[in-house]
Scaffold this active site. Structure first.
Site, PDB file in Angstrom:
ATOM      1  N   LYS A  45       0.805  -1.237   0.000  1.00  0.00           N
ATOM      2  CA  LYS A  45       0.000   0.000   0.000  1.00  0.00           C
ATOM      3  C   LYS A  45       0.834   1.281   0.000  1.00  0.00           C
ATOM      4  CE  LYS A  45      -3.500  -1.143  -0.521  1.00  0.00           C
ATOM      5  NZ  LYS A  45      -3.976  -1.928  -1.718  1.00  0.00           N
ATOM      6  N   HIS A 101       7.322  -7.301  -2.200  1.00  0.00           N
ATOM      7  CA  HIS A 101       7.020  -6.744  -0.872  1.00  0.00           C
ATOM      8  C   HIS A 101       7.954  -7.338   0.195  1.00  0.00           C
ATOM      9  CE1 HIS A 101       3.494  -4.617  -2.129  1.00  0.00           C
ATOM     10  NE2 HIS A 101       2.638  -5.613  -2.100  1.00  0.00           N
ATOM     11  N   SER A 131      -4.709   3.067   3.995  1.00  0.00           N
ATOM     12  CA  SER A 131      -4.989   2.372   2.742  1.00  0.00           C
ATOM     13  C   SER A 131      -5.198   0.879   3.014  1.00  0.00           C
ATOM     14  CB  SER A 131      -3.805   2.588   1.791  1.00  0.00           C
ATOM     15  OG  SER A 131      -4.018   1.919   0.588  1.00  0.00           O
ATOM     16  N   TYR A 186       6.009   8.194  -2.165  1.00  0.00           N
ATOM     17  CA  TYR A 186       4.668   8.378  -2.748  1.00  0.00           C
ATOM     18  C   TYR A 186       4.348   9.870  -2.758  1.00  0.00           C
ATOM     19  CZ  TYR A 186      -0.460   7.724  -2.967  1.00  0.00           C
ATOM     20  OH  TYR A 186      -1.797   7.754  -3.315  1.00  0.00           O
TER      21      TYR A 186
HETATM   22  S1  PPS Z   1      -0.579  -3.139  -3.064  1.00  0.00           S
HETATM   23  O1  PPS Z   1      -1.872  -3.831  -2.775  1.00  0.00           O
HETATM   24  O2  PPS Z   1       0.392  -3.332  -1.992  1.00  0.00           O
HETATM   25  O3  PPS Z   1      -0.039  -3.472  -4.362  1.00  0.00           O
HETATM   26  O4  PPS Z   1      -0.981  -1.599  -3.071  1.00  0.00           O
HETATM   27  P1  PPS Z   1      -0.088  -0.420  -3.660  1.00  0.00           P
HETATM   28  O5  PPS Z   1      -0.193  -0.420  -5.134  1.00  0.00           O
HETATM   29  O6  PPS Z   1       1.252  -0.476  -3.060  1.00  0.00           O
HETATM   30  O7  PPS Z   1      -0.808   0.853  -3.059  1.00  0.00           O
HETATM   31  C1  PPS Z   1      -2.178   1.146  -3.295  1.00  0.00           C
HETATM   32  C2  PPS Z   1      -2.354   2.611  -2.960  1.00  0.00           C
HETATM   33  O8  PPS Z   1      -1.749   3.396  -4.008  1.00  0.00           O
HETATM   34  C3  PPS Z   1      -2.756   4.240  -4.556  1.00  0.00           C
HETATM   35  N1  PPS Z   1      -2.468   4.497  -5.977  1.00  0.00           N
HETATM   36  C4  PPS Z   1      -2.210   5.723  -6.459  1.00  0.00           C
HETATM   37  N2  PPS Z   1      -2.110   6.916  -5.849  1.00  0.00           N
HETATM   38  C5  PPS Z   1      -1.860   7.996  -6.621  1.00  0.00           C
HETATM   39  N3  PPS Z   1      -1.728   7.933  -7.974  1.00  0.00           N
HETATM   40  C6  PPS Z   1      -1.811   6.752  -8.626  1.00  0.00           C
HETATM   41  N4  PPS Z   1      -1.685   6.701  -9.943  1.00  0.00           N
HETATM   42  C7  PPS Z   1      -2.058   5.574  -7.856  1.00  0.00           C
HETATM   43  N5  PPS Z   1      -2.209   4.263  -8.168  1.00  0.00           N
HETATM   44  C8  PPS Z   1      -2.457   3.624  -6.998  1.00  0.00           C
HETATM   45  C9  PPS Z   1      -4.046   3.476  -4.333  1.00  0.00           C
HETATM   46  O9  PPS Z   1      -5.156   4.301  -4.494  1.00  0.00           O
HETATM   47  C10 PPS Z   1      -3.829   3.027  -2.900  1.00  0.00           C
HETATM   48  O10 PPS Z   1      -3.873   4.100  -1.973  1.00  0.00           O
HETATM   49  P2  PPS Z   1      -5.203   4.590  -1.211  1.00  0.00           P
HETATM   50  O11 PPS Z   1      -4.717   5.533  -0.159  1.00  0.00           O
HETATM   51  O12 PPS Z   1      -5.869   3.381  -0.644  1.00  0.00           O
HETATM   52  O13 PPS Z   1      -6.035   5.287  -2.253  1.00  0.00           O
END
Ligand code: PPS
Length: 285
Positions: A45, A101, A131, A186
């Site tokens: 996340k 991870h 998240s 991020y």
């Molecule tokens: S996982 O399940 O571990 O693979 O998740 P991960 O991809 O690491 O993280 C998911 C969070 O990243 C947000 N996300 C983004 N944020 C901004 N811009 C873009 N393009 C983007 N793509 C994915 C996603 O919404 C999750 O965060 P939260 O806070 O839940 O929205």
């Protein structure tokens, strides 16, 4: 379902059984890295999918064709995932992109020996917690959360998939200088995605025009990734997660909408204690 039913303890941390069967873990254990591989390293996340999509588009020089035709998780596979051994990694040309991870001390022998490139993505752990808290209710390989307080205790104690955020981040930070590596947050990507794409392209050794940078940043913008079936997990095996909610909010600071004042203070206390020996200042410190 309970932790006992959904998780196994592997190298000291919980991992969801459904996603990481023993044969996948063994394949990763024996996987041969190449010096020009780039491995994206994240605690869950923290922006993994975002970085997978961004690096994939950088590697294609801003040609969006594959980004609109092939799922992100096939272009930039997860090393520990159930589908990894079916993705013909051995036959793929260099430079290959992949994600994990794993904590540093879980990495297999070939990684330690070959020392491929590493991109380490970090995110404010309060937002990682938030998240993750919401994600638990939308993915059937994770234990549903009972209450914020109960999940907060588990998160701060590392009793969640992939263990402690503190151990994960400190473990990787400690070894970054031993690898050709780049750390990015991020939060930096949210603040200026074009600049992040530029810096990542420099690290990856790919020269991009300003038009290509603009195109990649636009393709990887939150709403565009949320709409794109190739990056929003619509192509994931049916039923394992809800693609409409994977791209949830994509913002910084949403923890303020979840944690009470007392919970946020408790988080700060644990954070200060866990990070007291870390010299590095993160953007959220
Ligand atoms: S996982 O399940 O571990 O693979 O998740 P991960 O991809 O690491 O993280 C998911 C969070 O990243 C947000 N996300 C983004 N944020 C901004 N811009 C873009 N393009 C983007 N793509 C994915 C996603 O919404 C999750 O965060 P939260 O806070 O839940 O929205």
């Amino acid at each position: 379902m309970t932790e006992e039913e959904l998780y196994i303890t592997y190298k000291g941390v919980y991992i969801p059984k459904m996603l990481h069967p023993p044969e996948s873990l063994k394949y990763y254990e024996e996987f041969t890295f190449r010096p020009d591989d780039t491995v994206i390293v994240t605690y869950p996340k923290s922006g993994t999918t975002w970085m997978q999509e961004t690096t994939s588009m950088i590697q294609s020089g801003g040609d969006l064709t594959t980004g609109l035709a092939t799922p992100t998780f096939e272009r930039v596979p997860w090393l520990e995932m159930f589908n990894f051994f079916s993705l013909n990694m051995e036959e793929r040309p260099s430079p290959r992109l992949m994600a994990t991870h794993y904590h540093y001390d879980m990495m297999p022998a070939s990684f330690l020996e070959v020392k491929p490139k590493v991109i380490h993505v970090v995110r404010n752990p309060r937002d990682v917690f938030t998240s993750s808290y919401h994600f638990c209710d939308t993915a059937n390989f994770l234990v549903k959360t009972a209450s914020t307080g109960e999940y907060l205790d588990k998160f701060l104690n590392g009793q969640v998939p992939f263990g402690s955020w503190f151990d994960h981040v400190k473990g990787w930070m400690n070894v970054m200088e031993q690898y050709p590596s780049m750390s990015i947050s991020y939060e930096e990507m949210k603040t200026d995605l074009k600049d992040s794409v530029f810096r990542l392209s420099q690290f990856m050794g790919t020269s991009l025009s300003s038009e290509a940078i603009e195109k990649i940043a636009n393709h990887c913008e939150f709403n565009n990734m949320k709409q794109n079936r190739m990056s929003n997990y619509s192509e994931a095996p049916s039923g394992i997660l809800d693609p409409s909610s994977f791209h949830r909010k994509g913002i910084c600071g949403d923890w303020k909408n979840l944690l009470t004042v007392a919970q946020a203070e408790h988080f700060d206390d644990v954070y200060k204690n866990q990070m007291k020996d870390v010299k590095y200042k993160f953007v959220w410190d």
